[in-house]
Design a protein around this motif. Structure first.
Motif, PDB file in Angstrom:
ATOM      1  N   GLY A 179       0.841  -1.195   0.000  1.00 44.81           N
ATOM      2  CA  GLY A 179       0.000   0.000   0.000  1.00 44.81           C
ATOM      3  C   GLY A 179       0.874   1.242   0.000  1.00 44.81           C
ATOM      4  N   GLU A 180       0.692   2.097   1.010  1.00 45.58           N
ATOM      5  CA  GLU A 180       1.483   3.319   1.121  1.00 45.58           C
ATOM      6  C   GLU A 180       2.773   3.089   1.892  1.00 45.58           C
ATOM      7  N   LYS A 181       2.970   1.887   2.389  1.00 46.84           N
ATOM      8  CA  LYS A 181       4.144   1.591   3.204  1.00 46.84           C
ATOM      9  C   LYS A 181       5.223   0.921   2.368  1.00 46.84           C
ATOM     10  N   VAL A 182       6.469   1.115   2.764  1.00 42.86           N
ATOM     11  CA  VAL A 182       7.585   0.488   2.074  1.00 42.86           C
ATOM     12  C   VAL A 182       8.474  -0.226   3.091  1.00 42.86           C
ATOM     13  N   SER A 183       8.838  -1.444   2.772  1.00 42.46           N
ATOM     14  CA  SER A 183       9.754  -2.238   3.581  1.00 42.46           C
ATOM     15  C   SER A 183      10.866  -2.728   2.666  1.00 42.46           C
ATOM     16  N   ALA A 184      11.809  -3.478   3.223  1.00 40.53           N
ATOM     17  CA  ALA A 184      12.935  -3.914   2.404  1.00 40.53           C
ATOM     18  C   ALA A 184      13.582  -5.159   2.980  1.00 40.53           C
ATOM     19  N   ASP A 185      14.196  -5.920   2.089  1.00 45.67           N
ATOM     20  CA  ASP A 185      15.101  -6.990   2.476  1.00 45.67           C
ATOM     21  C   ASP A 185      16.508  -6.417   2.379  1.00 45.67           C
ATOM     22  N   PHE A 186      17.183  -6.290   3.508  1.00 46.89           N
ATOM     23  CA  PHE A 186      18.457  -5.609   3.556  1.00 46.89           C
ATOM     24  C   PHE A 186      19.628  -6.564   3.359  1.00 46.89           C
ATOM     25  N   PRO A 187      20.695  -6.104   2.716  1.00 49.32           N
ATOM     26  CA  PRO A 187      21.908  -6.915   2.655  1.00 49.32           C
ATOM     27  C   PRO A 187      22.400  -7.207   4.072  1.00 49.32           C
ATOM     28  N   ALA A 188      22.997  -8.355   4.263  1.00 47.79           N
ATOM     29  CA  ALA A 188      23.448  -8.745   5.609  1.00 47.79           C
ATOM     30  C   ALA A 188      24.385  -7.698   6.203  1.00 47.79           C
ATOM     31  N   GLU A 189      25.244  -7.117   5.371  1.00 48.12           N
ATOM     32  CA  GLU A 189      26.197  -6.119   5.841  1.00 48.12           C
ATOM     33  C   GLU A 189      25.499  -4.889   6.402  1.00 48.12           C
ATOM     34  N   ILE A 190      24.319  -4.563   5.865  1.00 51.83           N
ATOM     35  CA  ILE A 190      23.557  -3.420   6.326  1.00 51.83           C
ATOM     36  C   ILE A 190      22.693  -3.788   7.529  1.00 51.83           C
ATOM     37  N   ALA A 191      22.045  -4.946   7.481  1.00 56.28           N
ATOM     38  CA  ALA A 191      21.158  -5.372   8.573  1.00 56.28           C
ATOM     39  C   ALA A 191      21.912  -5.444   9.900  1.00 56.28           C
ATOM     40  N   MET A 192      23.177  -5.854   9.865  1.00 58.09           N
ATOM     41  CA  MET A 192      23.941  -5.991  11.100  1.00 58.09           C
ATOM     42  C   MET A 192      24.347  -4.646  11.704  1.00 58.09           C
ATOM     43  N   LYS A 193      24.163  -3.570  10.953  1.00 63.13           N
ATOM     44  CA  LYS A 193      24.513  -2.241  11.460  1.00 63.13           C
ATOM     45  C   LYS A 193      23.366  -1.574  12.215  1.00 63.13           C
ATOM     46  N   HIS A 194      22.185  -2.198  12.198  1.00 64.68           N
ATOM     47  CA  HIS A 194      21.028  -1.610  12.876  1.00 64.68           C
ATOM     48  C   HIS A 194      21.331  -1.377  14.352  1.00 64.68           C
ATOM     49  N   GLY A 195      21.086  -0.150  14.828  1.00 59.66           N
ATOM     50  CA  GLY A 195      21.315   0.197  16.226  1.00 59.66           C
ATOM     51  C   GLY A 195      22.740   0.562  16.564  1.00 59.66           C
ATOM     52  N   LYS A 196      23.635   0.501  15.583  1.00 58.93           N
ATOM     53  CA  LYS A 196      25.043   0.794  15.841  1.00 58.93           C
ATOM     54  C   LYS A 196      25.414   2.182  15.319  1.00 58.93           C
ATOM     55  N   THR A 197      26.523   2.699  15.811  1.00 57.84           N
ATOM     56  CA  THR A 197      27.021   3.993  15.366  1.00 57.84           C
ATOM     57  C   THR A 197      27.805   3.819  14.068  1.00 57.84           C
ATOM     58  N   VAL A 198      27.445   4.597  13.069  1.00 56.62           N
ATOM     59  CA  VAL A 198      28.079   4.480  11.756  1.00 56.62           C
ATOM     60  C   VAL A 198      28.434   5.868  11.238  1.00 56.62           C
ATOM     61  N   LYS A 199      29.280   5.890  10.207  1.00 60.86           N
ATOM     62  CA  LYS A 199      29.596   7.112   9.476  1.00 60.86           C
ATOM     63  C   LYS A 199      29.045   6.995   8.062  1.00 60.86           C
ATOM     64  N   LEU A 200      28.663   8.129   7.498  1.00 60.07           N
ATOM     65  CA  LEU A 200      28.084   8.132   6.157  1.00 60.07           C
ATOM     66  C   LEU A 200      28.314   9.489   5.521  1.00 60.07           C
ATOM     67  N   ILE A 201      28.704   9.477   4.259  1.00 64.38           N
ATOM     68  CA  ILE A 201      28.893  10.721   3.515  1.00 64.38           C
ATOM     69  C   ILE A 201      27.803  10.842   2.454  1.00 64.38           C
ATOM     70  N   GLY A 202      27.300  12.053   2.266  1.00 63.47           N
ATOM     71  CA  GLY A 202      26.262  12.250   1.272  1.00 63.47           C
ATOM     72  C   GLY A 202      25.918  13.716   1.105  1.00 63.47           C
ATOM     73  N   PHE A 203      24.837  13.968   0.387  1.00 68.84           N
ATOM     74  CA  PHE A 203      24.371  15.328   0.117  1.00 68.84           C
ATOM     75  C   PHE A 203      23.122  15.612   0.958  1.00 68.84           C
ATOM     76  N   MET A 204      23.000  16.852   1.413  1.00 72.65           N
ATOM     77  CA  MET A 204      21.853  17.237   2.237  1.00 72.65           C
ATOM     78  C   MET A 204      20.665  17.620   1.367  1.00 72.65           C
ATOM     79  N   MET A 205      19.502  17.076   1.737  1.00 72.95           N
ATOM     80  CA  MET A 205      18.226  17.499   1.153  1.00 72.95           C
ATOM     81  C   MET A 205      17.396  18.077   2.300  1.00 72.95           C
ATOM     82  N   PRO A 206      17.372  19.409   2.449  1.00 69.49           N
ATOM     83  CA  PRO A 206      16.700  20.030   3.599  1.00 69.49           C
ATOM     84  C   PRO A 206      15.215  19.707   3.644  1.00 69.49           C
ATOM     85  N   LEU A 207      14.699  19.569   4.859  1.00 66.00           N
ATOM     86  CA  LEU A 207      13.279  19.353   5.075  1.00 66.00           C
ATOM     87  C   LEU A 207      12.662  20.469   5.906  1.00 66.00           C
ATOM     88  N   GLU A 208      13.479  21.406   6.367  1.00 65.82           N
ATOM     89  CA  GLU A 208      13.012  22.505   7.195  1.00 65.82           C
ATOM     90  C   GLU A 208      13.360  23.842   6.560  1.00 65.82           C
TER      91      GLU A 208
END
Length: 280
Positions: A179-208
């Protein structure tokens, strides 16, 4: 969106036929016009395929081309109708991709609706020329993808950071739409990072509407449209920062608590909480 179909003098866009010999930038393409009630695919005869694309053009060889950046998401719509213009519902197209780009489904069940429409997306792979073939019954239409690098467009390249999550891995998630919801099957490398502190580089898309953002999206590509997330749901991370982060077009490095999201209604499958800006 602009429509790509047969010229008025042509009765249909059959397999091997070409879209009209003009650019979609002309701005005079009519809306998709169909007549009559929908026809089930089992009863439909003499199918005709059309494509509706946001940005597309015909090259010098009269081929249908879509430009997109590496890791960016192009939105397209397949329209299936009968020769006399009646929409065909229940058609299940077959997609094949030649090259490093990949398909992204937009619905849980990829079939045409009562209007004969089916939305789909394509994420750009490595710089070069790829091709998507869409087939329904004995009809086929071809889409060429002109994949362009960030560097070629004058954007800063996202350098890999030591120990950081890579967008190429994040975008391997297989999306599921409910429906209006989206879920995913995550790669194992990503799933194991849930709840952990990570670093990530990217571009900002402001919402405010503030210079210093506490809630924004970090995306794989520079944002070019506030209605669409670059790279789609797997190409963005929803960010919450306790201290506002200054809005910028330049890439930023963040560190925070990473979460994978299931059943979200905001079109995101990743979050970063308690985010803070870090140096590379």
């Amino acid at each position: 969106m602009d429509e790509l179909n047969a010229e008025p003098a042509e009765p249909s866009l059959d397999a091997g036929a070409l879209p009209p010999a003009r650019s979609t930038n002309d701005g005079d393409f009519p809306a998709v016009a169909m007549t009559g009630s929908p026809v089930d695919i089992a009863q439909a005869k003499s199918l005709r395929l059309r494509l509706v694309a946001e940005t597309a053009y015909l090259d010098e060889r009269q081929r249908y081309v879509v430009d997109l950046l590496e890791r960016d998401l192009a939105y397209l719509t397949l329209v299936v109708e009968t020769a006399d213009g009646r929409p065909v519902r229940g058609a299940i197209p077959q997609f094949s991709v030649t090259g490093s780009s990949r398909m992204v489904p937009m619905t849980e069940h990829p079939t045409t609706d009562d209007s004969g429409w089916l939305d789909f997306g394509v994420v750009g792979g490595k710089m070069g020329s790829d091709r998507v073939d869409v087939t329904v019954a004995d009809q086929k239409i071809e889409v060429l993808l002109n994949v362009i690098s960030l560097k070629a467009m004058g954007f800063a390249k996202l350098d890999e950071i030591e120990g950081g999550l890579r967008w190429e891995t994040l975008m391997q998630a297989r999306l599921r739409f409910e429906g209006e919801k989206v879920s995913a099957d995550f790669p194992a490398e990503i799933a194991m990072k849930h709840g952990k502190t990570v670093k990530l580089i990217g571009f900002m898309m402001p919402l405010e509407a503030e210079e210093n953002q506490k809630h924004f999206l970090l995306t794989s590509n520079p944002p070019s449209c506030f209605f669409h997330i670059p790279g789609g749901p797997a190409g963005a991370v929803e960010v919450f920062a306790d201290t506002g982060v200054k809005a910028s077009w330049d890439p930023i490095v963040l560190e925070g608590r990473f979460e994978t999201v299931q059943g979200g209604q905001l079109g995101v499958i990743y979050r970063l909480r308690q985010a803070r800006v870090m140096s590379k």
